[in-house]
Design an enzyme around this catalytic site. Structure first.
Site, PDB file in Angstrom:
ATOM      1  N   GLU A 167       1.048   3.873   1.892  1.00  0.00           N
ATOM      2  CA  GLU A 167       1.614   4.284   3.188  1.00  0.00           C
ATOM      3  C   GLU A 167       2.808   3.416   3.596  1.00  0.00           C
ATOM      4  OE1 GLU A 167      -1.573   3.604   2.416  1.00  0.00           O
ATOM      5  OE2 GLU A 167      -2.945   4.376   3.947  1.00  0.00           O
ATOM      6  N   CYS A 218      -6.107   1.933   5.995  1.00  0.00           N
ATOM      7  CA  CYS A 218      -6.713   0.648   6.370  1.00  0.00           C
ATOM      8  C   CYS A 218      -6.090   0.196   7.701  1.00  0.00           C
ATOM      9  CB  CYS A 218      -6.452  -0.383   5.265  1.00  0.00           C
ATOM     10  SG  CYS A 218      -4.775  -1.066   5.272  1.00  0.00           S
ATOM     11  N   HIS A 234       0.856  -1.192   0.000  1.00  0.00           N
ATOM     12  CA  HIS A 234       0.000   0.000   0.000  1.00  0.00           C
ATOM     13  C   HIS A 234       0.898   1.250   0.000  1.00  0.00           C
ATOM     14  CE1 HIS A 234      -3.984  -1.815   1.766  1.00  0.00           C
ATOM     15  NE2 HIS A 234      -3.547  -2.484   0.722  1.00  0.00           N
ATOM     16  N   CYS A 288      -2.218  -0.274   7.520  1.00  0.00           N
ATOM     17  CA  CYS A 288      -1.456   0.977   7.406  1.00  0.00           C
ATOM     18  C   CYS A 288      -1.575   1.819   8.675  1.00  0.00           C
ATOM     19  CB  CYS A 288      -1.907   1.752   6.174  1.00  0.00           C
ATOM     20  SG  CYS A 288      -1.450   0.893   4.646  1.00  0.00           S
TER      21      CYS A 288
END
Lengths: 157, 157
Positions: B60, B88, B58, B91
């Protein structure tokens, strides 16, 4: 919940314990993890946060990334993860994101455990995937490897 | 909560939007992120989950790992993260683990948002670190880049 016999479950957590001891040998907090697909280990991880200077280098994340490479897929559907310590929020989230089927963990993490202790992100019904979870597999050995490590650190200081 | 002026905040989220657009160009869900230390961008990330076949890729996580490398430290104390979509659980957990000071996000994630929508892991008092969080920075543009992407996908099918 398991497709594996008790002997197999003990064996897989034993492999996670081996990974935890590898971390201890190099001065990392001893947490280890393996991921199993159809009875075969496809990912291994051993905590490397201090040596790698990488905030995300927890045992579970390293094992998930290895399993992703082996399957050439970010989805680990049908796979089971074994980890010596209860997952933190980051690792619990990664377990949900990778669609793992089940998680076995050894001992609870009273400070950050997010698979039943502080909360349970693995079974959260509002997420798009839920993971079966069972705690306490080889719990005493999983806790012992951690307490031995911290006792040694205290001796040195 | 900020050490930065409104102009600076807009600029940093603009850089996260650039990262989101990079993801869209290669067919990834457009989410982008930058991490700022003392006014300087030290980490950038752009969602790469599909191309990398990596469940943890992801925006991040990639930005955190880059900032860890730049600072040669897993701790990102005092740093601020800008991300176009609400983090999420994975993260959000990584943000707590890396000890970031503050998070600005653009639009809410109704399905997985763990920085205020479904729950707030960033301010959870039982964890060993809490992160300041502010939502809605350049919200419309952050939402637009996502809705444009999904509209294009629907056209193709």
């Amino acid at each position: 919940m398991s497709e594996y016999s008790n002997e197999q479950l003990d064996y897989f957590m034993g492999q996670a314990l081996l990974e935890a001891r590898k971390a201890a040998e190099i001065g990392e907090v001893p947490i280890g993890c393996v991921i199993v697909s159809a009875g075969k280990i496809i990912g291994r991880g051993s905590n490397r946060r201090e040596l790698s200077h990488d905030a995300v280098a927890h045992a579970e994340i390293l094992a998930i990334r290895e399993a992703n490479r082996v399957l050439d897929d970010w989805r680990l559907e049908g796979c089971t993860l074994f980890v010596t310590l209860e997952p933190c929020p980051m690792c619990a989230g990664a377990i949900v994101n990778s669609r793992l089927r089940a998680v076995y963990y050894g001992c609870a993490d009273l400070k950050a455990g997010c698979a039943g202790t502080l909360m349970n992100l693995l079974t959260e019904p509002r997420f798009n995937h839920q993971v079966q979870v069972k705690k306490g597999l080889r719990q005493e050995e999983c806790a012992q490897v951690l307490s031995d490590f911290f006792a040694k650190i205290r001796e040195k200081h």
